[in-house]
Structures are given as C-alpha cells and as structure tokens.
Write an enzyme that holds these catalytic residues in place. Structure first.
Site, PDB file in Angstrom:
ATOM      1  CB  CYS A  34       7.537  -4.879   1.134  1.00 36.87           C
ATOM      2  SG  CYS A  34       6.256  -5.007   2.660  1.00 36.87           S
ATOM      3  CB  CYS A  47       4.651  -2.442   1.725  1.00 32.40           C
ATOM      4  SG  CYS A  47       5.764  -2.943   3.165  1.00 32.40           S
ATOM      5  CG  ASP A  48       4.755  -1.608  -2.105  1.00 35.44           C
ATOM      6  OD1 ASP A  48       4.365  -0.559  -1.548  1.00 35.44           O
ATOM      7  OD2 ASP A  48       5.963  -1.687  -2.191  1.00 35.44           O
TER       8      ASP A  48
END
Length: 318
Positions: A137, A140-141
C-alpha cells in the site's frame, strides 16, 4: 408474526459493492445489515486519487468511501465494522452468518461483497521484511520512503498508479515487470514513463528480498529471457501482482467458484445457491474498479429484494 431477529438482507463486506448493496437494499425497505471485518471502503481506503469514478473527479478513495458510507447509513442500513465473518450456513432457512466475536446473524438473503486482497510474491524475505520496507500500500506507507529508492513489482494499473504516487516521496521509483509491456491504463503508463524519477526493468522477476533489522537493502532480480541474475540495491519494495478473493469463510458451503477461487455469479449476480448473491471483486468479473463494484452491489441488492419479496408472497416468510 415476523421474527425481528432476522434480517431481510445481510451483506458481507463493506467496500463499494457492499455499500452500494446496503444503500439499495435499505432504500428498498429491507431490514439490512452490513458486516465489515475492518473499516468500510475496501480498496478505496488505500487509493490515493480516484480519477475514473463518474462525477467524483480528483477525489481520494477515503473521501468517496466516507460519502458512500454516510449515504448508506442515512437510508437505514445497519453497519458493523471490525466484525469478521468466519463461517456461513446457506442450507438453513433463514441463512446463518457466524462471526469471530461469537455472534450469529440470520438472513433471508445474503450478498457476498467481501472483495479481495493483494497477492504475495512468495519469495524469501517477503514475510520477514513485512513492515520493514515491504509493503502492499503506497498510500499507507509512501511517506516513510522520502528521498529513498524504491522498487514496485507489477505491471497493471494498480502497480503503475501506486508507482506514480510514490514519486511524490521517493528519490527514484523502479518498476520491475515480468513482461515486455505494461498492462496498465495508457494514461497511467504515459504519466509514469514521462516522470524523470522513474524507470522500468522489463522481462524480470524478483527472486528474493534482502535486508536487515533496519529494513530492505536490495532485491535479487532475474531476467526471465536470458536468466541473468543480479543484486539490485533499494530501500523499499511495493508489491502489486494481483488480487485474491476473500472467500475463506465460504468453505463447505457449496458455493461455486472458478479455478482462481472467485465466486461464479451470472449477470443478475445470482450464485448457484438461491438467495445468495455475489458482487464486486470476489466474483468472476473481468474488470475490478470501484464503479463496477458499486454497479454489482446495486444489482445484487435489487435481485435480493425480489427474492425476499417472493418468499413473502409465498408465505415462506412474513
């Protein structure tokens, strides 16, 4: 007298398909429950920018998800999050849905909308370095990889789109693809290839992800045409090599699936079990997009309404 503990429609999954199904079922005056194992939104929650959902240009996935959830709740659909379905019994009438918290729910009809999750490469280092440089992701990261060189594995729209997103943070983004051409939408390809921070390594697979306690340090690349193997330094690996349907809870139910484990449903979203419908990415659909999932959900709910009303007309339920 009607049993107030029985739902007309229970929806398993809270992505675009499930939310759309909940909206249509609730508006159809059905007592409706949606069960989501995490937070609602599905793949939308990890999609930075959505450009191809009609009428919602340049909105983020979470924004669209939040709007869909609010609308679905407004029409009376009950939504339970962090509620994982562990087993179902489709042989009984009403059907029984069992959850990890020990609770059970009964329903005259069920809509399967549990979506899919990212496949793993299955190579050494992938599990060990998960959360230490290996990710599925970018939204997300991605911010953790500012000014770092990262590798993206894959060649579809998700891989290229997330690669584009990573250029906002990374110093360089190298896309590793097992074929000699990308499968992504042309507009995403053009955007990626035109960015000076990107490159593509063709006809190549990742055989191993290497690192230490601090994180990823390199990947072992193998050219599938000439067999050449090399160690490629990088500080992060983002993997987008396809999706697997979330259908583990369907074991033993008799639901028909294809060779990839996707639920087989006809053009009316009907499965081989009466009263059970499938929508979104867990079914055998050729296109996995938020707009098609939402369309699936609306049709599945409409068919479920018809099924429940037929039961009522036949006096099987009241």
């Amino acid at each position: 007298m009607a049993d107030t503990n029985i739902y007309d429609v229970v929806i398993i999954g809270g992505g675009p398909a499930g939310l759309s199904a909940g909206l249509y079922a609730a508006r159809g005056n059905m007592k409706t429950l949606l069960l989501e194992k995490g937070i609602v939104g599905g793949q939308l929650q990890v999609t930075h920018e959505v450009e191809n959902y009609p009428g919602m240009d340049h909105m983020t996935g979470p924004q669209i998800s939040d709007a869909m959830e609010a609308q679905t709740r407004r029409f009376g659909c009950e939504i339970l999050t962090n509620t994982a379905v562990t087993a179902v019994d489709f042989k009984s009438q009403p059907k029984i849905i069992k959850c990890g918290d020990g609770k059970e729910y009964k329903a005259h009809s069920v809509i399967l909308a549990s979506g899919s999750e990212h496949k793993h490469l299955g190579v050494p280092g992938e599990v060990e370095l998960g959360g230490k440089g290996v990710s599925y992701c970018a939204v997300c990261d991605g911010a953790f990889f500012k000014n770092r060189h990262v590798v993206v594995v894959g060649g579809g729209s998700s891989a290229v789109e997330e690669g584009n997103f990573l250029t906002k943070f990374a110093s360089k983004v190298t896309l590793v693809h097992r074929r000699d051409e990308l499968r992504a939408e042309r507009i995403l390809q053009n955007r990626f290839l035109a960015n000076p921070k990107t490159e593509v390594i063709w006809d190549t697979v990742v055989d191993e992800i290497k690192g230490d306690m601090l994180g990823v340090t390199s990947v072992t690349l193998r050219n599938i045409k000439n067999g050449e193997v090399k160690d490629f330094p990088c500080e992060g690996v983002f993997i987008y090599v396809g999706l697997s349907p979330n259908t583990q809870f369907l074991g033993g139910t008799g639901i028909a699936v294809d060779e990839a484990g996707k639920v087989i449903a006809n053009h009316k979203m009907e499965t081989n079990i009466p009263g059970v419908f499938a929508s979104g990415d867990l079914r055998n659909t050729p296109l996995k997009q938020a707009v098609t999932a939402a369309s699936d959900g609306s049709l599945a709910a409409t068919m479920a309404i018809g099924y429940v009303e037929a039961l009522q007309d036949s006096k099987i339920v009241t």
